[in-house]
Design an enzyme around this catalytic site. Sequence first.
Site, mmCIF file in Angstrom:
data_model
loop_
_atom_site.group_PDB
_atom_site.id
_atom_site.type_symbol
_atom_site.label_atom_id
_atom_site.label_comp_id
_atom_site.label_asym_id
_atom_site.label_seq_id
_atom_site.Cartn_x
_atom_site.Cartn_y
_atom_site.Cartn_z
ATOM 1 N N ASN A 11 0.828 -1.221 0.000
ATOM 2 C CA ASN A 11 0.000 0.000 0.000
ATOM 3 C C ASN A 11 0.861 1.270 0.000
ATOM 4 O O ASN A 11 0.459 2.299 0.537
ATOM 5 C CB ASN A 11 -0.984 0.008 1.178
ATOM 6 C CG ASN A 11 -2.081 1.063 1.105
ATOM 7 O OD1 ASN A 11 -2.572 1.532 2.120
ATOM 8 N ND2 ASN A 11 -2.471 1.457 -0.093
ATOM 9 N N CYS A 13 3.022 1.746 -3.095
ATOM 10 C CA CYS A 13 3.401 1.967 -4.500
ATOM 11 C C CYS A 13 2.188 1.880 -5.425
ATOM 12 O O CYS A 13 1.644 2.893 -5.872
ATOM 13 C CB CYS A 13 4.465 0.969 -4.937
ATOM 14 S SG CYS A 13 5.978 1.000 -3.949
ATOM 15 N N ARG A 14 1.758 0.659 -5.712
ATOM 16 C CA ARG A 14 0.737 0.470 -6.755
ATOM 17 C C ARG A 14 -0.654 0.903 -6.345
ATOM 18 O O ARG A 14 -1.346 1.605 -7.106
ATOM 19 C CB ARG A 14 0.697 -1.013 -7.178
ATOM 20 C CG ARG A 14 1.910 -1.451 -7.941
ATOM 21 C CD ARG A 14 2.005 -2.951 -8.028
ATOM 22 N NE ARG A 14 2.296 -3.541 -6.727
ATOM 23 C CZ ARG A 14 2.381 -4.840 -6.488
ATOM 24 N NH1 ARG A 14 2.152 -5.691 -7.473
ATOM 25 N NH2 ARG A 14 2.674 -5.285 -5.283
ATOM 26 N N SER A 15 -1.120 0.480 -5.159
ATOM 27 C CA SER A 15 -2.522 0.785 -4.822
ATOM 28 C C SER A 15 -2.769 2.276 -4.534
ATOM 29 O O SER A 15 -3.848 2.770 -4.878
ATOM 30 C CB SER A 15 -3.056 -0.111 -3.702
ATOM 31 O OG SER A 15 -2.322 0.009 -2.519
ATOM 32 N N ASP A 120 5.186 -5.146 -9.586
ATOM 33 C CA ASP A 120 5.635 -4.433 -8.387
ATOM 34 C C ASP A 120 6.861 -3.578 -8.730
ATOM 35 O O ASP A 120 7.903 -4.117 -9.088
ATOM 36 C CB ASP A 120 5.982 -5.482 -7.331
ATOM 37 C CG ASP A 120 6.418 -4.861 -6.025
ATOM 38 O OD1 ASP A 120 6.499 -3.622 -5.955
ATOM 39 O OD2 ASP A 120 6.655 -5.626 -5.079
HETATM 40 P P1 4NP Z 1 3.326 -2.164 -3.362
HETATM 41 O O1 4NP Z 1 4.913 -2.330 -3.431
HETATM 42 O O2 4NP Z 1 2.773 -3.508 -2.996
HETATM 43 O O3 4NP Z 1 2.984 -1.767 -4.749
HETATM 44 O O4 4NP Z 1 3.051 -1.099 -2.331
HETATM 45 C C1 4NP Z 1 5.678 -2.888 -2.395
HETATM 46 C C2 4NP Z 1 6.003 -2.136 -1.305
HETATM 47 C C3 4NP Z 1 6.797 -2.678 -0.311
HETATM 48 C C4 4NP Z 1 7.251 -3.979 -0.436
HETATM 49 C C5 4NP Z 1 6.903 -4.732 -1.526
HETATM 50 C C6 4NP Z 1 6.113 -4.181 -2.514
HETATM 51 N N1 4NP Z 1 8.086 -4.520 0.575
HETATM 52 O O5 4NP Z 1 8.572 -5.649 0.390
HETATM 53 O O6 4NP Z 1 8.316 -3.871 1.583
#
Ligand code: 4NP
Length: 153
Positions: A11, A13-15, A120
């Site tokens: 939560n 980056c993408r969302s 991601d």
């Molecule tokens: P999101 O990206 O799922 O698009 O917010 C990520 C943010 C953090 C992590 C992985 C993906 N992480 O491993 O901390």
Amino acid sequence: MQKLLFVCLGNICRSPLAEAAVRVAASERGLSLHIDSAGTGGWHAGEAPDRRAVKVAAQAGVDISHLRARQVTAADFENFDYVFALDGQNLMALREASGLDHAHKLHLFGSFADIGSVGDPYFGDQAGFELCWQEVQRGASALLDALESGEIA
Ligand code: 4NP
């Protein structure tokens, strides 16, 4: 008012970008929707979006810096009408968490365009965030088309 939740892993980056893209697109169409985002994981709860996501949205004139990450809760499956996973892995995690009663609310965000899973961008560079922003904008438009036409149950 219809309630839409967008869910990725962290939560940050993408969302948040999907949330912003859908909010802008809904506003342009004059649609009044309740829009939020969350992560299947809670490691970044309370944090602002990744600075690279903040930057790519700001370049498009959209401020997402005030958003704060949170983890999906059981109440979300009650409260939201639609829950859109940003990728297949998070869709599976949501299926496990939601139980059968709310499984009909779950959708793959990118399934309304020819996107499928939104990759991601966290472990990549700024270019990955630019691609992500392009994809979520395209996905947002296709998703609202589907919503407005009644294609989404
Ligand atoms: P999101 O990206 O799922 O698009 O917010 C990520 C943010 C953090 C992590 C992985 C993906 N992480 O491993 O901390």
